[in-house]
Design a protein around this motif. Structure first.
Motif, short mmCIF file in Angstrom:
data_model
loop_
_atom_site.label_atom_id
_atom_site.label_comp_id
_atom_site.label_asym_id
_atom_site.label_seq_id
_atom_site.Cartn_x
_atom_site.Cartn_y
_atom_site.Cartn_z
N LEU L 56 0.83 -1.21 0.00
CA LEU L 56 0.00 0.00 0.00
C LEU L 56 0.87 1.26 0.00
CD1 LEU L 56 -2.75 -1.20 2.50
CD2 LEU L 56 -3.03 -0.84 0.04
N ASP L 57 2.02 1.17 0.62
CA ASP L 57 2.92 2.33 0.62
C ASP L 57 3.50 2.56 -0.78
OD1 ASP L 57 3.16 4.10 2.62
OD2 ASP L 57 5.03 3.33 3.44
N VAL L 58 3.80 1.49 -1.47
CA VAL L 58 4.29 1.61 -2.84
C VAL L 58 3.21 2.25 -3.72
CG1 VAL L 58 5.00 0.31 -4.88
CG2 VAL L 58 5.88 -0.32 -2.63
N LEU L 59 1.98 1.77 -3.57
CA LEU L 59 0.88 2.33 -4.35
C LEU L 59 0.69 3.81 -4.03
CD1 LEU L 59 -1.72 -0.57 -4.07
CD2 LEU L 59 -0.41 0.10 -6.09
N HIS L 60 0.74 4.14 -2.75
CA HIS L 60 0.55 5.54 -2.34
C HIS L 60 1.59 6.44 -2.99
CE1 HIS L 60 0.99 8.95 0.56
NE2 HIS L 60 -0.31 8.94 0.41
N ALA L 61 2.83 6.02 -2.98
CA ALA L 61 3.89 6.83 -3.59
C ALA L 61 3.64 7.01 -5.09
CB ALA L 61 5.25 6.18 -3.34
N GLU L 62 3.19 5.96 -5.72
CA GLU L 62 2.90 6.02 -7.17
C GLU L 62 1.75 7.00 -7.43
OE1 GLU L 62 4.45 4.11 -10.37
OE2 GLU L 62 3.69 2.40 -9.25
N TYR L 63 0.71 6.96 -6.61
CA TYR L 63 -0.41 7.89 -6.80
C TYR L 63 0.05 9.34 -6.65
CZ TYR L 63 -3.14 3.61 -5.94
OH TYR L 63 -3.64 2.34 -5.98
N LEU L 64 0.87 9.59 -5.64
CA LEU L 64 1.34 10.97 -5.42
C LEU L 64 2.07 11.51 -6.64
CD1 LEU L 64 2.66 11.33 -1.75
CD2 LEU L 64 0.37 11.66 -2.68
N LEU L 65 2.91 10.67 -7.25
CA LEU L 65 3.62 11.11 -8.45
C LEU L 65 2.64 11.46 -9.57
CD1 LEU L 65 6.64 8.64 -8.66
CD2 LEU L 65 6.70 11.07 -8.11
N GLN L 66 1.65 10.61 -9.75
CA GLN L 66 0.67 10.84 -10.81
C GLN L 66 -0.14 12.12 -10.55
OE1 GLN L 66 0.33 9.08 -13.72
NE2 GLN L 66 2.23 8.16 -13.04
N ILE L 67 -0.53 12.31 -9.30
CA ILE L 67 -1.29 13.52 -8.95
C ILE L 67 -0.50 14.76 -9.34
CG2 ILE L 67 -2.12 14.88 -6.98
CD1 ILE L 67 -2.74 12.11 -5.62
N ASP L 68 0.77 14.76 -8.98
CA ASP L 68 1.60 15.93 -9.28
C ASP L 68 1.72 16.17 -10.78
OD1 ASP L 68 2.65 17.42 -7.05
OD2 ASP L 68 4.55 17.44 -8.13
N GLU L 69 1.95 15.11 -11.53
CA GLU L 69 2.05 15.22 -12.99
C GLU L 69 0.80 15.87 -13.58
OE1 GLU L 69 4.36 14.05 -15.54
OE2 GLU L 69 5.61 14.32 -13.75
N LEU L 70 -0.35 15.36 -13.15
CA LEU L 70 -1.61 15.82 -13.73
C LEU L 70 -1.94 17.24 -13.28
CD1 LEU L 70 -3.74 12.57 -13.42
CD2 LEU L 70 -2.51 13.40 -15.41
N ALA L 71 -1.72 17.51 -12.01
CA ALA L 71 -2.04 18.85 -11.50
C ALA L 71 -1.19 19.90 -12.22
CB ALA L 71 -1.79 18.90 -9.99
N GLU L 72 0.08 19.58 -12.46
CA GLU L 72 0.93 20.56 -13.12
C GLU L 72 0.59 20.69 -14.61
OE1 GLU L 72 4.53 20.43 -9.88
OE2 GLU L 72 5.03 20.08 -11.97
N ARG L 73 -0.01 19.66 -15.18
CA ARG L 73 -0.49 19.79 -16.56
C ARG L 73 -1.68 20.76 -16.61
NH1 ARG L 73 1.13 19.94 -21.66
NH2 ARG L 73 -0.65 19.89 -23.04
N VAL L 74 -2.54 20.71 -15.61
CA VAL L 74 -3.64 21.68 -15.54
C VAL L 74 -3.06 23.10 -15.52
CG1 VAL L 74 -5.58 22.52 -14.17
CG2 VAL L 74 -5.17 20.06 -14.36
N SER L 75 -2.06 23.30 -14.67
CA SER L 75 -1.41 24.61 -14.63
C SER L 75 -0.81 24.97 -15.99
CB SER L 75 -0.30 24.61 -13.58
OG SER L 75 -0.83 24.36 -12.30
N ALA L 76 -0.22 23.98 -16.64
CA ALA L 76 0.46 24.25 -17.92
C ALA L 76 -0.52 24.73 -18.99
CB ALA L 76 1.21 23.01 -18.38
N VAL L 77 -1.80 24.35 -18.89
CA VAL L 77 -2.77 24.85 -19.87
C VAL L 77 -3.50 26.08 -19.33
CG1 VAL L 77 -3.03 22.57 -20.91
CG2 VAL L 77 -4.66 23.31 -19.14
#
Lengths: 158, 158, 158, 158, 158, 158, 158, 158, 158, 158, 158, 158
Positions: L56-77
């Motif tokens: 679950l900790d591995v999954l959590h870390a993976e989700y955090l990375l994805q959240i950051d990627e997507l959130a910054e794409r929102v900013s980028a547009v």
């Protein structure tokens, strides 16, 4: 003793019993040596404190690795291993170290005596295992290389 | 016991004696616990072998670090420490583990019992040291954090 | 020669003398081989310069590790070792390499010849040591594995 | 000697010859020093064994790096370099070390003498190269910084 | 050109102007050399593709480091630096490389010619700077050591 | 002052005395600069806090490395070095920084003034040492490269 | 002193003043101790040079970390901190070390005296802070653990 | 242009020509952008110097990686690539940056303009390649993700 | 075949069947390619041995990563995968490599032929998957980028 | 709420309940603070974007570590912990941050307010826990050290 | 079969032929075992999925290392090696694994059976090689240590 | 909502609005999933505690990375993003997890349900974005690869 329920089909039972006996004895010796090494690591006093204190930690780490290797080889031939404090206290063939502080020269002497006693006990076991199980013998050969190297380094400090 | 020749001038002798007593006892307990942990690490059998076998090695490494911290604190207040096999066998207050193979569920139970016995012995020592030496108390607080965390993790595996 | 004051009690004197003789000779051979390797590393010329120049450095590093292992084994059995330039120049059984620049094909040939000469000299030593000291024999077996692997790689470049 | 077929067009031939001469001599000196350093590393005996044994390995590694730097500079100005055992034995200007075991105090003295002899031989070479090739001089300046630092550290151990 | 508003008080203005001139020219040369190196890295064809393709990347990385060092030294003496494509195309004194694929032997020859042209242009700048600013001269000495070493390695591949 | 008992035989006494004088003065200057840098690192306030606070730590680490290099060069030429608080307070030629909080713009100005004062004091020492001891001069050249680079970076922040 | 413009709303002003006083004094003591440690690191002479010289660098690095921790805690409670050479020279309560070379035994004695003086000054500060600010007290407890451990190691070298 | 001798049999020639055209243009744009980025990295002045100076280096490194990826894709479809200074100066569609020092706000504006011009030129190429070669299109999609992210970060600094 | 008991509810069954078919075929191809690559890695002979021997190991590692990615994607859409030796021997569409030693030029040719055959088989699968499952198509696009890049590098070595 | 089936025998139930209450509240506060920190990390605009954007990520990582430490301590005393979005939204005592873009100065102010609100809520919990469970109190002391340090760094940026 | 053109002069031809035969057979066995291991790694299902899935990857990596070691030893004694899919499918003596999904308990049983079959085939080869080539025997001894250790770990999971 | 002051000139406003909508929804979903994952990580109980707790900790870390990627794409547009606790609690489409302890089998089931609900919601968003913005679609494709892989691994544990 626990029933040996899961004997591997790849090892000759007689060979396995011999491996068990010699490696179990070596594990007991090395645990006693490792505990004595920490004992000296903590209680050493004298001008050579710094380098001997550090050297003993290196030796201790090396012994732990060897203990694990050998104990797991016992398991690999289908026997349990025994490394409990009481067993070690009762069966290890390693000279005692005193309680209390010890001067650095005496520390070196004690550590060397401990190493030499283990070397002298392992030699015939290695030769005996050479006749019954090459992989186990090979581990004791590697152990002797390490122990004899460290014995030389301690002997040279005198 | 060895003469205490090099008492530090920065520590109150009575405080030092109390620190010595409580930390020496904790060192003995932890060495017994560490040896038992390796014993179970080698002899465990059962479907949960892989993760418990590995977990026990993590616990063992953690105990070794704590033992070293505490033993060197004893030295720092001017007393020698005793971690020899015979001393551990005679004085540690940790439940015994059997020789031979042990099923995985029993391994978890035994390791938890060992941890809980040490926790219960360390608690009053920590409180007592709080009255005489803050740096030593702080080490036992850190120890309790670690031991109680691992006890929880084992308890949750049932 | 220096008086042998600190003979270890764990090694048979006759075995030690044989170990000394064979490993000393191997150390001398390997130092000569290592020096020749650097000589070729610096003076090579030709289209294959880049990869052979780098390969020779890898070989050199490997030889240095082996030299240290063997020299310290000599010490471990209680004898001094001799790796001085004059000793190496006088006693090593390795074919000479020329001064000046050398074309890449000739470099490969020379390095291979050097390797093969050492292999052929080490083989009987390894077998002889097998009768007197298993830990020392084991080191020469490991050395042969390494040297024969590199000989193959050079031979395949032709 | 090998014909110098590939003289670089970017270097003055006279300057190159001078660089060749001084750096070739320095390479020979340093190889002899490095071999003697390992000799003492293996054969040292005495209470300071541990730290001096380790220090000599650090020094040896440092010398190897310097040898490589200088030898490749010789190549860079278009000359071959010579680092073979016989050449080193015949031409290096470094005091000999004895065969057999050496006590730690004598080891320090010998290593310091070796370092000082190289320093004294390099100084005028560095000054001479300052007049003909700045990049080569700069390498000898860096070498002197290293050698003089280690000479100080050995001198301070007395 | 931009007004030089922030001249440092620690540098002589005439010296700074000379440093600016020589290092600016060297930066332009090295950028052109670096771009040509990548050009060849991508377009090389022939049996030595693999090792030369990789070597060119190592050279390119080394040039980038040197460019940065020198450009920031120009800034340190209070002048701006110019590394734009048009400036490089107009002012760099480095032989052109062709468009399209290039055989490996020709790649080595072109890279060597590029290196030698920069070396020959940097030598007099280094000597001139030796008269006005030692820290700047020292950077060109280090640059020459690197460039001449790589020129040797390329020359040896022929 | 302590008797100079262990003068190296590889250094000219007059040169050593000059090296001692110039490097001792530089060590004192750099320790004062380093202490002031930490002072500003802790007490800075203002919108640029974050980047300047971090930059000062980078500068501090760089100064410590340089101090060690120079102090050990003094030892290498046979003299003791003096870096005690009282000596630094009495002899360093670096402008004072105030007690209490400092705004970020003032921090940059103060750090730049400190750097420039050291640069201006080191320049003539470097030139002077160029006449007596090349390895020592080379260290001050390297020091100037570092200090002048950082002075530029601070100057550019205005 | 600088006006305290940015007092945090999360800290009691009286507690903050007490924290400021005790940690400022400890910072001053530790800077003096760190400077003296480097002084001895450079000027030590004697057979134990190597290990003591290295040990002093380890201690110095440890002191620097502690100084930073404490100084930033002072900032965290809203006060500026003072670590300038003149302040340290005037206010630190650490025994002086002499200029010039110092024999290794004396170095160990001086470093131990320095450590013990800081320990004895920090103990009452820690107890006092225990009444006003737990996070600050906790930092002094951690400091005492470190200082008392190193004092033991130095004491054991005698 | 060089004859296309080694056309891969796995790629459609028309698709390869289109890939060549669009990626060659993108390589030229990115090289110009990278050179301008270093230009600004060196010549920036103003209160935001530190963070923008460092950011530009991060951007530069990212551009270099992308250039290499794309240039090698051109090679993979059988065409040579052209990244020489003159080609870049003549063909890149990136706004010029001035010579001389530039204030930090203007640096951010220029870098953003450069990024946006490349993004606007790459968009239609990506869409066009989507019809002829999916692997090549995928590289431009990844490039757009990176460039648009950095454009946002620069835009947010205003 | 094993019953598909655990079909994910997030994937369309028809799409899953198509993904299964194309990725299973690609896994089989890549395993055959990887085994052939090791075969050539071991049996290569000729002047280019060193660099090609090493390159083949890099390629092998890359193939293994791709195989794992694709096989686990098959699992992710609910199907088992088949990578057993007999399946690979029967179904992979990769040209055979001979037993015995192979000259370096032939090795490069064979490896290139293997790569090109896989590329040509993967292209239509990628396009087909583009219509049914974007995440699976994206993996084949990434695979094509890698395979085509390595095909170029091998093609350029001729 | 879930039945508490596995209460540890080493913890007093009343103490455990208090620990649960205070640490659960702190976990909720810190999760809210962490989510707000990322919110500001994404939406910040203004000249200080770069350094504040990065600083917020450092803070976020630090908060996550603390949350995990505290949540697992709750488990260690036998209680479940609650960190779900709805619980956090309903119970956390941290000031809200707005949706949409936020200027950099306002970001710093908001982050500081968030930190200060948590500090002010944790202080009395730490003191209360000091009376019932030292290991839990120690964790809040460590938390306060971290939060107060970061509050100072933000406060200093104004 | 390919002509054996490059037989090493350092190996006895008869010994080489025997080494070839035994190691070739072992390579084939291990490749089959490695492919089956990946097969199970991908298709395992059941509550122990996570730890067995990961363990199989560890085993697979270990087998690959051993395969490479042995295959290159075959080359070192002058023979080619054969590791192609068809050869493996035809000649390996390892029990088959089924296609399709496999429950975790069956996976462990199959992997153990695979390991035991290889162990039982390698044992006599190791003994036979002990009579003809010590370095080759030593590799099989090391292989047996590894395989038997992993067989124990799998056996203990039941 | 905050005024959109800094719309990038490189993105079509309609496309940006669609990207904003789909990625904002995905960010909200993933934050809820991440919080639930930690909730289960802390409160899990049962025999599979150890491996699921870690997974679950591995999954959590993976989700955090994805959240950051997507959130910054929102900013980028050009749009702000909203990831506050209240927003997540109100808008995320992820099944709830209970408070209190949860048995390991239920944990796996809940985590799988959470993953599948996000996958099913992301699929149509990915397809929709494929029509308006390729870089954004590519991020959702990568997200699906990751989520579907982890869904398979959880599904296989049943």
């Amino acid at each position: 003793m626990a029933t040996l329920k899961k004997s591997p089909t790849t090892v000759n039972p007689d060979a396995a019993a011999t491996v068990h006996q010699h490696l179990q004895d070596t594990v007991t010796d090395l645990i006693a040596l490792a505990l004595n090494t920490k004992q000296l690591h903590w209680n050493i006093q004298g001008p050579r404190f710094q380098s001997v204190h550090e050297l003993l930690d290196v030796l201790h780490a090396e012994y732990l690795l060897q203990i694990d290797e050998l104990a797991e080889r016992v398991s690999a031939v289908g026997h349990p291993v025994d490394g409990r404090a009481a067993t070690v206290a009762a069966q290890a063939g390693v000279p005692e170290v005193p309680e209390g502080f010890v001067r650095d020269d005496a520390v070196i002497e004690m550590q060397l005596k401990g190493l030499e006693s283990v070397i002298n006990r392992v030699r015939p076991r290695q030769e005996h295992l050479g006749e019954v199980d090459a992989p186990s013998e090979d581990m004791l050969i590697a152990l002797l290389q390490i122990l004899e190297k460290h014995a030389w380094m301690l002997r040279s400090q005198k």
